[in-house]
Design an enzyme around this catalytic site. Structure first.
Site, PDB file in Angstrom:
ATOM      1  CD1 TRP A 197      -0.394  -1.741   3.121  1.00  0.00           C
ATOM      2  CD2 TRP A 197       0.499   0.493   3.356  1.00  0.00           C
ATOM      3  NE1 TRP A 197       0.321  -1.572   4.006  1.00  0.00           N
ATOM      4  CE2 TRP A 197       0.979  -0.327   4.541  1.00  0.00           C
ATOM      5  CE3 TRP A 197       0.644   1.885   3.580  1.00  0.00           C
ATOM      6  CZ2 TRP A 197       1.853   0.229   5.320  1.00  0.00           C
ATOM      7  CZ3 TRP A 197       1.540   2.344   4.519  1.00  0.00           C
ATOM      8  CH2 TRP A 197       2.090   1.279   5.398  1.00  0.00           C
ATOM      9  CG  ASN A 198       5.182   1.181   0.740  1.00  0.00           C
ATOM     10  OD1 ASN A 198       4.667   0.213   0.111  1.00  0.00           O
ATOM     11  ND2 ASN A 198       6.357   1.401   1.058  1.00  0.00           N
ATOM     12  CE  LYS A 212      -3.962  -8.714  -3.540  1.00  0.00           C
ATOM     13  NZ  LYS A 212      -4.479  -7.882  -2.436  1.00  0.00           N
ATOM     14  N   GLY A 245       6.169  -6.613  -0.815  1.00  0.00           N
ATOM     15  CA  GLY A 245       5.420  -6.557   0.421  1.00  0.00           C
ATOM     16  C   GLY A 245       6.181  -7.089   1.495  1.00  0.00           C
ATOM     17  CD  GLU A 276      12.326  -5.806  -5.261  1.00  0.00           C
ATOM     18  OE1 GLU A 276      13.160  -5.552  -4.072  1.00  0.00           O
ATOM     19  OE2 GLU A 276      13.302  -5.935  -6.247  1.00  0.00           O
ATOM     20  CG  LEU A 277      10.419  -9.867   0.323  1.00  0.00           C
ATOM     21  CD1 LEU A 277      10.950 -11.387   0.902  1.00  0.00           C
ATOM     22  CD2 LEU A 277       9.028  -9.786   0.137  1.00  0.00           C
ATOM     23  CB  CYS A 283      10.716  -1.348   1.552  1.00  0.00           C
ATOM     24  SG  CYS A 283      11.264  -0.447   0.006  1.00  0.00           S
ATOM     25  CD  GLU A 326       9.674  -3.650   6.869  1.00  0.00           C
ATOM     26  OE1 GLU A 326       8.635  -4.509   6.714  1.00  0.00           O
ATOM     27  OE2 GLU A 326      10.291  -2.999   5.842  1.00  0.00           O
TER      28      GLU A 326
HETATM   29  P1  NAD Z   1       1.756  -7.370   2.835  1.00  0.00           P
HETATM   30  O1  NAD Z   1       3.166  -8.385   2.742  1.00  0.00           O
HETATM   31  O2  NAD Z   1       0.876  -7.469   3.896  1.00  0.00           O
HETATM   32  O3  NAD Z   1       0.797  -7.427   1.396  1.00  0.00           O
HETATM   33  C1  NAD Z   1       1.370  -7.445   0.140  1.00  0.00           C
HETATM   34  C2  NAD Z   1       0.463  -7.719  -0.776  1.00  0.00           C
HETATM   35  O4  NAD Z   1       0.458  -9.077  -0.451  1.00  0.00           O
HETATM   36  C3  NAD Z   1      -1.107  -7.149  -0.556  1.00  0.00           C
HETATM   37  O5  NAD Z   1      -1.542  -6.815  -1.820  1.00  0.00           O
HETATM   38  C4  NAD Z   1      -1.880  -8.070  -0.065  1.00  0.00           C
HETATM   39  O6  NAD Z   1      -3.282  -8.206  -0.282  1.00  0.00           O
HETATM   40  C5  NAD Z   1      -0.967  -9.539  -0.664  1.00  0.00           C
HETATM   41  N1  NAD Z   1      -1.014 -10.578   0.158  1.00  0.00           N
HETATM   42  C6  NAD Z   1      -1.136 -10.950   1.401  1.00  0.00           C
HETATM   43  N2  NAD Z   1      -1.291 -12.210   1.588  1.00  0.00           N
HETATM   44  C7  NAD Z   1      -1.163 -12.930   0.548  1.00  0.00           C
HETATM   45  C8  NAD Z   1      -1.103 -14.290   0.038  1.00  0.00           C
HETATM   46  N3  NAD Z   1      -1.179 -15.346   0.985  1.00  0.00           N
HETATM   47  N4  NAD Z   1      -1.110 -14.407  -1.165  1.00  0.00           N
HETATM   48  C9  NAD Z   1      -0.959 -13.646  -2.157  1.00  0.00           C
HETATM   49  N5  NAD Z   1      -1.083 -12.298  -1.928  1.00  0.00           N
HETATM   50  C10 NAD Z   1      -1.068 -12.105  -0.662  1.00  0.00           C
HETATM   51  O7  NAD Z   1       2.687  -6.160   2.899  1.00  0.00           O
HETATM   52  P2  NAD Z   1       2.058  -4.666   3.084  1.00  0.00           P
HETATM   53  O8  NAD Z   1       1.613  -4.360   4.428  1.00  0.00           O
HETATM   54  O9  NAD Z   1       0.985  -4.227   2.042  1.00  0.00           O
HETATM   55  O10 NAD Z   1       3.342  -3.724   2.544  1.00  0.00           O
HETATM   56  C11 NAD Z   1       4.252  -3.325   3.721  1.00  0.00           C
HETATM   57  C12 NAD Z   1       5.603  -4.274   3.332  1.00  0.00           C
HETATM   58  O11 NAD Z   1       5.732  -4.133   2.113  1.00  0.00           O
HETATM   59  C13 NAD Z   1       6.759  -3.847   4.287  1.00  0.00           C
HETATM   60  O12 NAD Z   1       7.162  -4.994   4.880  1.00  0.00           O
HETATM   61  C14 NAD Z   1       7.775  -3.266   3.066  1.00  0.00           C
HETATM   62  O13 NAD Z   1       8.974  -3.232   3.563  1.00  0.00           O
HETATM   63  C15 NAD Z   1       7.611  -3.983   2.126  1.00  0.00           C
HETATM   64  N6  NAD Z   1       7.901  -3.220   0.967  1.00  0.00           N
HETATM   65  C16 NAD Z   1       9.015  -3.624   0.047  1.00  0.00           C
HETATM   66  C17 NAD Z   1       9.321  -2.794  -0.707  1.00  0.00           C
HETATM   67  C18 NAD Z   1      10.760  -3.213  -1.603  1.00  0.00           C
HETATM   68  O14 NAD Z   1      10.558  -2.847  -2.894  1.00  0.00           O
HETATM   69  N7  NAD Z   1      11.322  -4.020  -1.270  1.00  0.00           N
HETATM   70  C19 NAD Z   1       8.639  -1.624  -1.303  1.00  0.00           C
HETATM   71  C20 NAD Z   1       7.513  -1.288  -0.463  1.00  0.00           C
HETATM   72  C21 NAD Z   1       7.156  -2.166   0.516  1.00  0.00           C
END
Ligand code: NAD
Length: 485
Positions: A148-149, A172, A225, A247-248, A281, A378
């Site tokens: 979402w960020n 998605k 995510g 990308e976590l 992130c 984090e």
């Molecule tokens: P999240 O992992 O909760 O969700 C990310 C996405 O995955 C959402 O669209 C969610 O609906 C979906 N999702 C959740 N469970 C799933 C599953 N079992 N199967 C498939 N899809 C699923 O992350 P968030 O809270 O939305 O975002 C924050 C995280 O993202 C932080 O950890 C941040 O560091 C990371 N992030 C990483 C980068 C990068 O480029 N490294 C950039 C931005 C954010």
């Protein structure tokens, strides 16, 4: 309330049911968003497959490039509108989201420039009777799953190279901030893309993402995510042997040496952790400061933190908006309170400055060890944990003592130290005397639990291409059928 639907096979798909997203600043629901069914997700993947097997798959790179550039122009025209959607969904500053939107057309231009330069190579096979070459083909249907960020920026890291490569995409968006991505899909038809090249599926639960990743017709998953979700996504994709780019998260170290320009370093520490209220992130969430300048640097950062203007993310004077949603705020509070009860010092912030809602102050935590949860996990909020070091070796050891490896910052005037440090830091990006800059041409990604694969640059294009080895027999002779050769 405004209503936003999905796009599947070039057609609007309003969804049989909907869910709402809430503006984190006002606390009011503002958008009603389509909830995908399992059939919608299957239809989206089928539409992407049909486009890949059809007109899009047959389109020359130069034509794809033209459409990518046109898409960039349309994004530019819709930029203000799309940025406002993101701010209303995730509470980040409008000027930050507008800046990101203004940067996007350059990503599409950059990858348009590569779309007609996807070239293989001729290989010396070591055999005079064989001509060998390697060609590069698009991987096929890509599932893009987003957080979402920074929805559109992070989608663009995937979408621009995937389209340049000739892939089709099902995106998605996050349940917290889906609107801008759904709106983007509406631009594709106007840009002249064939239907099905870009499809969207949205939903309030994890299920929509799960259905998408599990679909055996998805050839590659590109996920941004959290660490835990990333692992679940990669293993679900592996059930049908689709590779993933992940990308976590991160726990990046921002390291200040005594020979640095301390004003610039303090400013870099602020940018690293308080920009975007730390909901990024690449947040520089661990400050490592040399003991000689520790007191001075902490004092500078704490005094600036106290003056950071919190408020309406749409107002130009605001420096920090609210946290995106209540669960995220609870998580941030929990980390700070447990550090406090473990004996850490809350050197600045720690509360909401009496603002209520989803606000959380810029917070600085000192008197902690690197093993503390606030230094290892984090937080994804405006919380800086500060550690002291004696020498370069200790700085490297502290920085690398993390399960993450996304990024690091080094502040120093010593060029030899820069070379030593950049070599030893186990991360995907190092900034020297700067923090938090990104560009379409620079590869971005992490090591260790921050993920694998790279986005942006020519490396990012490579994630969406498959190499094919071709052997052509040139003599017409037959050979021993029972011998490899
Ligand atoms: P999240 O992992 O909760 O969700 C990310 C996405 O995955 C959402 O669209 C969610 O609906 C979906 N999702 C959740 N469970 C799933 C599953 N079992 N199967 C498939 N899809 C699923 O992350 P968030 O809270 O939305 O975002 C924050 C995280 O993202 C932080 O950890 C941040 O560091 C990371 N992030 C990483 C980068 C990068 O480029 N490294 C950039 C931005 C954010």
């Amino acid at each position: 309330m405004e209503r936003f639907g999905m796009t599947i096979g070039g057609e609007p798909r309003p969804g049989r049911t909907t869910f709402t997203t809430v503006d984190p600043y006002t606390g009011e629901p503002w958008a009603e968003v389509a909830e995908a069914t399992e059939q919608d997700v299957a239809d989206a993947v089928n539409a992407a497959r049909a486009a890949f097997d059809g007109e899009w798959g047959a389109m020359p790179g130069r034509e794809r490039a033209r459409l990518l550039r046109r898409l960039g122009e349309l994004i530019s025209e819709a930029g203000d509108d799309l940025a406002l959607c993101e701010t209303r969904d995730n509470g980040k500053l409008l000027r930050e989201m507008s800046g990101q939107l203004q940067a996007l057309p350059a990503y599409y231009d950059y990858y348009a420039g590569l779309a007609d330069k996807i070239e293989g190579r001729v290989v010396d096979t070591g055999r005079p009777d064989f001509f060998g070459y390697v060609s590069r083909a698009p991987v096929g249907v890509v599932a893009a799953i987003l957080p979402w960020n920074s929805p559109l920026l992070l989608l663009t890291f995937k979408l621009a190279p995937a389209l340049a490569a000739g892939c089709t995409v099902v995106a998605k968006p996050s349940e917290q901030a889906p609107v801008s991505i759904l709106r983007l899909a509406e631009l594709f038809e106007r840009a002249g893309f064939p239907p099905g090249v870009f499809n969207t599926v949205s939903g309030a639960s994890r299920q929509v993402g799960e259905w998408l990743v599990a679909n055996p017709d998805v050839d590659r998953v590109s996920f941004t995510g959290s660490e835990v979700t990333g692992a679940a996504v990669a293993s679900a994709a592996a059930q049908h042997l689709a590779p993933s780019t992940l990308e976590l998260g991160g726990k990046s170290a921002n390291i200040v040496f005594p020979d640095a320009d301390l004003e610039a370093a303090a400013n870099g520490l602020i940018a690293g952790i308080f920009a975007a209220a730390g909901q990024t992130c690449i947040a520089g969430s661990r400050a490592l400061i040399h003991e000689e300048v520790y007191d001075e640097v902490v004092a500078r950062v704490a005094s600036r933190a106290a003056t950071i203007t919190m408020g309406d993310p749409k107002a130009p004077e605001t420096e920090m908006g609210p946290i995106c949603f209540p669960g995220q705020l609870d998580k941030i509070r929990g980390f700070v309170e447990s550090a406090r009860s473990d004996g850490a010092t809350i050197r600045a912030g720690g509360g909401d400055r009496g603002m209520g809602g989803l606000f959380f102050e810029p917070t600085i935590i000192t008197d902690v060890t690197n093993e503390a949860a606030v230094c290892q996990d984090e937080i994804f909020g405006p919380v800086l944990s500060v550690l002291r070091f004696k020498d370069e070796g200790e700085a490297v050891a502290l920085a690398n003592s993390s399960r993450y490896g996304l990024a690091a910052g080094i502040w120093t005037a010593d060029v030899r130290r820069v070379f030593r440090m950049t070599k030893r830091l186990q991360v995907g990006t190092v900034w020297v005397n700067a923090y938090r800059t990104l560009n379409y041409a620079m590869p971005f990604g992490g090591v260790k639990n921050s993920g694998f694969g790279r986005e942006n640059g020519t490396e990012g294009l490579g994630e969406y291409l498959e190499d094919k080895a071709v052997w052509i027999e040139t003599t017409g002779n037959t050979r021993d059928p029972f011998v490899l050769g």
